[in-house]
Write a protein that holds these residues in place. Structure first.
Motif, short mmCIF file in Angstrom:
data_model
loop_
_atom_site.label_atom_id
_atom_site.label_comp_id
_atom_site.label_asym_id
_atom_site.label_seq_id
_atom_site.Cartn_x
_atom_site.Cartn_y
_atom_site.Cartn_z
N LEU A 34 0.85 -1.18 0.00
CA LEU A 34 0.00 0.00 0.00
C LEU A 34 0.89 1.23 0.00
O LEU A 34 1.74 1.38 0.88
CB LEU A 34 -0.92 0.00 1.23
CG LEU A 34 -1.91 1.17 1.32
CD1 LEU A 34 -2.88 1.16 0.14
CD2 LEU A 34 -2.67 1.10 2.63
N ASN A 35 0.71 2.07 -1.00
CA ASN A 35 1.55 3.26 -1.16
C ASN A 35 3.04 2.91 -1.16
O ASN A 35 3.86 3.59 -0.56
CB ASN A 35 1.25 4.29 -0.06
CG ASN A 35 -0.16 4.81 -0.13
OD1 ASN A 35 -0.71 4.98 -1.22
ND2 ASN A 35 -0.77 5.05 1.01
N GLY A 36 3.36 1.79 -1.83
CA GLY A 36 4.76 1.38 -1.96
C GLY A 36 5.34 0.72 -0.72
O GLY A 36 6.53 0.36 -0.71
N GLN A 37 4.54 0.53 0.30
CA GLN A 37 5.03 -0.06 1.55
C GLN A 37 4.33 -1.40 1.82
O GLN A 37 3.11 -1.52 1.66
CB GLN A 37 4.75 0.88 2.73
CG GLN A 37 5.39 2.24 2.61
CD GLN A 37 6.90 2.17 2.71
OE1 GLN A 37 7.45 1.45 3.54
NE2 GLN A 37 7.60 2.88 1.83
N SER A 38 5.11 -2.38 2.26
CA SER A 38 4.56 -3.67 2.63
C SER A 38 3.91 -3.55 4.00
O SER A 38 4.46 -2.92 4.91
CB SER A 38 5.70 -4.70 2.67
OG SER A 38 5.19 -5.96 3.03
N GLN A 39 2.73 -4.15 4.12
CA GLN A 39 2.05 -4.14 5.41
C GLN A 39 1.17 -5.38 5.51
O GLN A 39 0.89 -6.03 4.51
CB GLN A 39 1.22 -2.88 5.58
CG GLN A 39 0.04 -2.76 4.62
CD GLN A 39 -0.72 -1.47 4.86
OE1 GLN A 39 -0.15 -0.41 4.93
NE2 GLN A 39 -2.03 -1.58 4.99
#
Length: 83
Positions: A34-39
């Motif tokens: 999400l938005n280039g970030q892993s979560q």
């Protein structure tokens, strides 16, 4: 038991597992970007996706099919809970 029109395996009315980047795959994902970030993802254990052909199937017929599945949701959930 059989196959879908796309050649996917169907066992006891369940299609899969299929990696096709669909909404059910997203809902079951352990991790998402999400938005280039892993979560952490939703990690949903059960996903019910109602799909009906849009070509050559009248809208009223598709609505009727979806309505029947929505009405059977409690029974479908119980099937999941017993497995």
């Amino acid at each position: 038991t059989g196959t879908t029109r796309f050649g996917e395996k169907v066992t006891q009315g369940v299609v899969g597992p299929v990696a096709d980047s669909s909404i059910d795959e997203l809902l079951a994902a352990e991790m998402i970007i999400l938005n280039g970030q892993s979560q952490p993802g939703p990690k949903t254990k059960t996903v019910i996706v109602v799909e009906t052909p849009t070509i050559e199937v009248p809208l009223a017929t598709r609505i009727a099919a979806h309505s029947k599945i929505i009405q059977a949701y409690g029974e479908l959930l119980q099937l999941r809970m017993t497995k």
